[in-house]
Design an enzyme around this catalytic site. Structure first.
Site, mmCIF file in Angstrom:
data_model
loop_
_atom_site.group_PDB
_atom_site.id
_atom_site.type_symbol
_atom_site.label_atom_id
_atom_site.label_comp_id
_atom_site.label_asym_id
_atom_site.label_seq_id
_atom_site.Cartn_x
_atom_site.Cartn_y
_atom_site.Cartn_z
ATOM 1 N N TYR A 1 -7.636 0.364 5.025
ATOM 2 C CA TYR A 1 -5.908 0.678 4.418
ATOM 3 C C TYR A 1 -4.931 1.187 4.952
ATOM 4 C CZ TYR A 1 -2.254 3.163 0.843
ATOM 5 O OH TYR A 1 -0.847 2.939 0.266
ATOM 6 N N SER B 1 2.742 3.611 3.857
ATOM 7 C CA SER B 1 2.310 4.837 3.763
ATOM 8 C C SER B 1 2.387 5.859 4.540
ATOM 9 C CB SER B 1 0.836 4.836 3.031
ATOM 10 O OG SER B 1 0.024 6.067 2.909
HETATM 11 N N1 NAP Z 1 0.462 6.308 -4.901
HETATM 12 C C1 NAP Z 1 0.766 6.490 -3.760
HETATM 13 O O1 NAP Z 1 0.620 8.526 -3.638
HETATM 14 C C2 NAP Z 1 1.828 6.214 -2.546
HETATM 15 C C3 NAP Z 1 1.693 7.088 -1.600
HETATM 16 C C4 NAP Z 1 1.597 6.308 -0.640
HETATM 17 C C5 NAP Z 1 1.411 5.165 -0.587
HETATM 18 N N2 NAP Z 1 1.760 3.956 -1.322
HETATM 19 C C6 NAP Z 1 1.814 2.844 -2.223
HETATM 20 O O2 NAP Z 1 2.968 2.548 -3.077
HETATM 21 C C7 NAP Z 1 2.133 0.866 -3.191
HETATM 22 C C8 NAP Z 1 2.216 1.423 -5.019
HETATM 23 O O3 NAP Z 1 0.634 2.193 -4.816
HETATM 24 P P1 NAP Z 1 0.611 3.032 -6.623
HETATM 25 O O4 NAP Z 1 -0.295 4.450 -6.399
HETATM 26 O O5 NAP Z 1 1.627 2.315 -7.228
HETATM 27 O O6 NAP Z 1 -0.937 1.466 -6.739
HETATM 28 P P2 NAP Z 1 -1.524 1.446 -7.743
HETATM 29 O O7 NAP Z 1 -1.006 2.427 -8.962
HETATM 30 O O8 NAP Z 1 -2.916 1.463 -7.671
HETATM 31 O O9 NAP Z 1 -0.771 0.209 -8.322
HETATM 32 C C9 NAP Z 1 -0.991 -1.018 -7.777
HETATM 33 C C10 NAP Z 1 -0.850 -2.027 -7.945
HETATM 34 O O10 NAP Z 1 -0.765 -3.653 -7.721
HETATM 35 C C11 NAP Z 1 -1.752 -4.772 -8.086
HETATM 36 N N3 NAP Z 1 -2.330 -4.895 -7.369
HETATM 37 C C12 NAP Z 1 -3.792 -4.532 -6.765
HETATM 38 N N4 NAP Z 1 -4.298 -5.107 -6.423
HETATM 39 C C13 NAP Z 1 -3.936 -7.063 -7.019
HETATM 40 C C14 NAP Z 1 -4.559 -8.145 -6.513
HETATM 41 N N5 NAP Z 1 -5.385 -8.285 -5.771
HETATM 42 N N6 NAP Z 1 -3.229 -8.860 -6.788
HETATM 43 C C15 NAP Z 1 -2.518 -8.832 -7.425
HETATM 44 N N7 NAP Z 1 -2.151 -7.391 -8.093
HETATM 45 C C16 NAP Z 1 -2.685 -6.374 -7.062
HETATM 46 C C17 NAP Z 1 -2.454 -3.511 -9.684
HETATM 47 O O11 NAP Z 1 -2.683 -4.306 -10.313
HETATM 48 P P3 NAP Z 1 -3.917 -3.573 -11.781
HETATM 49 O O12 NAP Z 1 -3.128 -2.922 -12.479
HETATM 50 O O13 NAP Z 1 -4.658 -5.173 -12.410
HETATM 51 O O14 NAP Z 1 -4.492 -2.938 -10.709
HETATM 52 C C18 NAP Z 1 -0.856 -2.129 -9.986
HETATM 53 O O15 NAP Z 1 -0.311 -3.167 -10.829
HETATM 54 C C19 NAP Z 1 1.185 0.606 -2.553
HETATM 55 O O16 NAP Z 1 1.685 -0.516 -1.754
HETATM 56 C C20 NAP Z 1 1.366 1.939 -2.229
HETATM 57 O O17 NAP Z 1 0.071 1.515 -0.631
HETATM 58 C C21 NAP Z 1 1.481 4.674 -2.581
#
Ligand code: NAP
Length: 182
Positions: free
Chosen positions: A166, A153
């Site tokens: 985080y 991130s």
């Molecule tokens: N989106 C952004 O702007 C952004 C920016 C920087 C970095 N990132 C990184 O990119 C990655 C994905 O982000 P995202 O925005 O796509 O996140 P998201 O929409 O919140 O999706 C996260 C996924 O991880 C799953 N998850 C969370 N806790 C879990 C657990 N205890 N066991 C198994 N699965 C779990 C969630 O399951 P559920 O569906 O069941 O909740 C969901 O499917 C992350 O590593 C995040 O830090 C994202």
């Protein structure tokens, strides 16, 4: 500027595990890997969401995916080994691991930061990544050329006020990229 255009079926015969495949970036990555011919293993905590992604991949006519329901909050060394054994038995190898699942925790000053939340963020974003990667390496080594992707991130190399656990977990992720894999 060069635009990268992958060829159709460039991931044919590849087996790729995506954590957090039920939503967001993990979901999109899993569907795209499948579109390009990979057999994807969908790991996540909410089975219904994984089933929706499964159905979407099947409807594309892509290789049949697999589902591993797993709440990484409770992932132990034993669970990680069981996952590795299951993948080895079913597929014989693993070509890619996308460590994507993460939780945000809370955005607050350290005095208000709950230790429970700190531990939950560290378990999902750091400990589970270490355990899965460690136990899957022998299966990844069975593929001709395998890759492990870690998801960081903007706060993984430059902290920002109140991003707490985080941000710390993403600094750890960036450390893991250069310290564990060669
Ligand atoms: N989106 C952004 O702007 C952004 C920016 C920087 C970095 N990132 C990184 O990119 C990655 C994905 O982000 P995202 O925005 O796509 O996140 P998201 O929409 O919140 O999706 C996260 C996924 O991880 C799953 N998850 C969370 N806790 C879990 C657990 N205890 N066991 C198994 N699965 C779990 C969630 O399951 P559920 O569906 O069941 O909740 C969901 O499917 C992350 O590593 C995040 O830090 C994202």
């Amino acid at each position: 500027m060069t635009r990268f255009e992958p060829s159709d079926n460039c991931l044919k015969d590849k087996v790729i595990l995506v954590t957090g495949a039920g939503a967001g970036i993990g979901r999109e990555a899993a569907i795209h890997y499948a579109k390009y011919g990979a057999t994807v293993i969908l790991l996540g905590r909410t089975t219904e969401k994984l089933e929706q992604v499964y159905d979407e991949i099947e409807a594309l006519g892509a290789p049949q995916p697999a589902i591993i329901p797993m709440d990484l909050q409770h992932l132990s060394e034993e669970h990680a080994q069981q996952i590795a054994d299951k993948i080895e038995q079913e597929f014989g190898k693993l070509d890619g691991l996308l460590n994507n699942a993460s939780i945000l925790g809370t955005l607050t000053a350290i005095e208000q930061y709950s230790y429970d939340t700190w531990q939950q963020v560290m378990q999902v974003n750091v400990n589970s990544v270490f355990l899965l990667t460690k136990h899957l390496i022998p299966v990844l080594r069975k593929a001709d050329q395998s890759s492990v992707i870690f998801t960081s991130s903007g706060v993984g190399n430059q902290g920002r006020a109140y991003w707490g656990a985080y941000s710390v977990s993403k600094f750890a992720t960036e450390g893991a990229c250069s310290s564990f894999i060669r």
